[in-house]
Design a protein around this motif. Structure first.
Motif, short mmCIF file in Angstrom:
data_model
loop_
_atom_site.label_atom_id
_atom_site.label_comp_id
_atom_site.label_asym_id
_atom_site.label_seq_id
_atom_site.Cartn_x
_atom_site.Cartn_y
_atom_site.Cartn_z
N ASP A 21 0.82 -1.21 0.00
CA ASP A 21 0.00 0.00 0.00
C ASP A 21 0.86 1.26 0.00
O ASP A 21 0.54 2.24 -0.68
CB ASP A 21 -0.93 0.01 1.22
N ALA A 22 1.95 1.22 0.77
CA ALA A 22 2.82 2.40 0.82
C ALA A 22 3.57 2.56 -0.50
O ALA A 22 3.69 3.66 -1.04
CB ALA A 22 3.79 2.27 1.98
N ARG A 23 4.07 1.43 -1.01
CA ARG A 23 4.87 1.48 -2.24
C ARG A 23 4.04 2.03 -3.40
O ARG A 23 4.47 2.94 -4.12
CB ARG A 23 5.36 0.06 -2.56
N GLU A 24 2.83 1.51 -3.54
CA GLU A 24 1.99 1.95 -4.66
C GLU A 24 1.50 3.38 -4.47
O GLU A 24 1.33 4.12 -5.43
CB GLU A 24 0.81 0.99 -4.83
N MET A 25 1.31 3.76 -3.21
CA MET A 25 0.89 5.13 -2.93
C MET A 25 1.96 6.13 -3.39
O MET A 25 1.68 7.08 -4.12
CB MET A 25 0.64 5.29 -1.43
N TYR A 26 3.19 5.87 -2.97
CA TYR A 26 4.27 6.78 -3.36
C TYR A 26 4.48 6.74 -4.87
O TYR A 26 4.72 7.76 -5.51
CB TYR A 26 5.57 6.43 -2.63
N ALA A 27 4.36 5.52 -5.46
CA ALA A 27 4.54 5.39 -6.90
C ALA A 27 3.50 6.23 -7.65
O ALA A 27 3.83 6.98 -8.57
CB ALA A 27 4.43 3.92 -7.31
N GLU A 28 2.25 6.13 -7.19
CA GLU A 28 1.17 6.87 -7.85
C GLU A 28 1.41 8.37 -7.76
O GLU A 28 1.25 9.11 -8.74
CB GLU A 28 -0.17 6.50 -7.20
N TYR A 29 1.83 8.83 -6.59
CA TYR A 29 2.02 10.27 -6.42
C TYR A 29 3.24 10.78 -7.18
O TYR A 29 3.23 11.89 -7.72
CB TYR A 29 2.13 10.64 -4.94
N LEU A 30 4.29 9.96 -7.22
CA LEU A 30 5.47 10.36 -8.00
C LEU A 30 5.12 10.49 -9.47
O LEU A 30 5.54 11.43 -10.15
CB LEU A 30 6.60 9.34 -7.79
N GLN A 31 4.31 9.54 -9.97
CA GLN A 31 3.88 9.61 -11.37
C GLN A 31 3.01 10.84 -11.59
O GLN A 31 3.16 11.55 -12.58
CB GLN A 31 3.13 8.34 -11.76
N PHE A 32 2.13 11.10 -10.65
CA PHE A 32 1.27 12.29 -10.70
C PHE A 32 2.14 13.55 -10.77
O PHE A 32 1.80 14.52 -11.44
CB PHE A 32 0.38 12.31 -9.45
N SER A 33 3.28 13.51 -10.08
CA SER A 33 4.17 14.67 -10.05
C SER A 33 5.14 14.70 -11.23
O SER A 33 6.05 15.54 -11.27
CB SER A 33 4.97 14.69 -8.74
N GLY A 34 5.00 13.73 -12.15
CA GLY A 34 5.76 13.79 -13.38
C GLY A 34 7.00 12.91 -13.43
O GLY A 34 7.77 12.99 -14.39
N PHE A 35 7.19 12.06 -12.44
CA PHE A 35 8.37 11.18 -12.47
C PHE A 35 8.02 9.84 -13.13
O PHE A 35 6.85 9.46 -13.19
CB PHE A 35 8.87 10.90 -11.05
N ARG A 36 9.06 9.16 -13.60
CA ARG A 36 8.89 7.76 -13.98
C ARG A 36 9.22 6.94 -12.75
O ARG A 36 10.04 7.36 -11.92
CB ARG A 36 9.83 7.38 -15.11
N VAL A 37 8.59 5.79 -12.59
CA VAL A 37 8.75 5.04 -11.34
C VAL A 37 9.03 3.57 -11.61
O VAL A 37 8.46 2.97 -12.51
CB VAL A 37 7.46 5.14 -10.48
#
Lengths: 135, 283
Positions: A21-37
């Motif tokens: 849950d934590a991993r996917e949460m950060y992944a989703e937000y990083l992508q939202f912020s324009g990063f590749r994950v």
């Protein structure tokens, strides 16, 4: 609403956490912020993916199965291919003690959980602006 | 003559008897003492182990609590930022409630954890040189949402000649956040003033938070520094909280070679002061 343009020039962040849950949460937000994950679930996977993908930043949970975050960071910092990649230690365990232990392993920054996604992204941006973008 | 000797002999016999009895009693008492000592020693070890086990348990527990809370706060934060699309006003309000309650829960967990760490001697000191002026501004900025909501006049008056401090910045910040949060919590009208002065002869910085709040009766003033204690700790108490905030602050101040003091009277407001040495020695 696809915010992430996913072009190859966007910095790649490797997020290492065994808690989905934590991993996917950060992944989703990083992508939202324009990063590749990219994601890894333990220290060994993290080391393998870091060698293969050469991310711009690694977010490393410290308490991990198979190989813990300290050991994974030590290996990455020993290898010339991954030495210059900044590693952010992430921990929720208070008696994991102090940031000094993480620093000793070679971590460049230290963040305690709970850490809000936007705070984590700010930390990533701070590290990226500190190192040369070409690294 | 004859009688006297007989009497003496009898007395000697009695004396010897008494002496032997005394020796036996001393021996028995010594043995008993040794047994008790051994028992106490073992109990001391057991207590120490129990206390260490308790600390470990609380630390593990806190980790177990923080892991799901991290996801709750994180996803709430993402929804509030519109990561999954725009929100209706009612949805936003509900999410804000989840957010503020989640944060409150986090404060409680962190307080319990802090006590555990201090008691286990596992609270590390990170000493550095910093300016109190900036730190106070940072603390006020952090509490700005609460200050705005409170409608109290909150101001800071800092001596321009404050020297830089060599201490643990994060811990000083934690103490000041706590004192100011308490002032905001227990003041319903009037003002809160943060002041800082440098006392040259003792090389001490005195940072005070003065409020016009409900105040504390002198007979309760010792109690507020104790673990899990509030002036009113009853189940129907009007103010929430763990009752750990000030006892943590007191311990943190001691770690920094400083101390906290309180001046207050019921209905007359309170002044909490952190007396911080300019330099904290590493012990």
């Amino acid at each position: 609403m696809s915010h992430s343009s996913r072009s190859d020039d966007m910095p790649l962040v490797l997020i290492v956490d065994d808690y989905e849950d934590a991993r996917e949460m950060y992944a989703e937000y990083l992508q939202f912020s324009g990063f590749r994950v990219a994601e890894a679930r333990n220290g060994l996977e993290a080391v393998e993916k870091a060698f293969a993908l050469r991310p711009a930043v690694i977010l490393m949970d410290l308490s991990l199965p198979v190989m813990d975050g300290w050991e994974a960071t030590r290996r990455l910092k020993k290898d010339p291919r991954t030495r210059s990649i900044p590693v952010v230690a992430l921990t929720g365990h208070a008696l994991d003690g102090n940031s000094r232990e993480a620093e000793d392993a070679g971590c460049d920054a230290y963040v305690t959980k709970p850490c809000l996604p936007d705070d984590l992204v700010r930390e990533v941006q701070r590290l990226l602006s500190a190192v040369s973008p070409a690294a | 003559m004859h009688l006297l000797r007989l009497d003496k002999g009898r007395q000697l016999g009695r004396l010897e008897e008494a002496s032997a009895e005394l020796a036996a009693r001393v021996n028995a008492a010594t043995e008993e003492l040794a047994t008790q000592n051994e028992l106490l020693r073992r109990q001391a070890i057991q207590l120490e182990q129990a206390s260490a086990a308790k600390s470990q348990f609380l630390a593990n527990m806190s980790h177990e609590l923080r892991t799901p809370l991290n996801a709750i706060l994180g996803y709430t934060n993402m929804l509030l930022q519109g990561v999954n699309g725009e929100l209706a006003a009612t949805q936003r309000r509900s999410l804000s409630r989840i957010d503020s309650n989640g944060r409150h829960l986090l404060v409680i967990i962190n307080e319990i954890l802090d006590i555990t760490r201090i008691e286990a001697g596992r609270m590390p000191l990170h000493l550095s040189e910093f300016r109190l002026t900036e730190l106070v501004q940072e603390v006020m900025a952090e509490l700005d949402p609460i200050i705005t909501r409170s409608k109290l006049a909150v101001s800071a008056t800092l001596d321009v000649n404050l020297p830089p401090v060599h201490s643990d910045r994060q811990k000083v910040k934690q103490i000041l956040v706590n004192l100011l949060s308490n002032a905001l919590k227990f003041t319903h009208e009037g003002s809160i003033q943060v002041t800082a002065v440098y006392e040259v002869p003792t090389a001490t910085l005195n940072v005070s938070v003065t409020d016009t709040g409900i105040g504390i009766d002198p007979i309760h003033q010792e109690k507020v520094w104790e673990d899990f204690q509030q002036v009113d700790s009853s189940p129907t108490r009007p103010y929430g909280g763990t009752g750990l905030g000030l006892s943590i602050c007191r311990r943190l101040a001691a770690m920094l070679d400083g101390r906290l003091s309180l001046k207050s009277a019921l209905g007359q407001g309170s002044t909490f002061t952190l007396h911080l040495p300019r330099r904290t020695r590493r012990t």
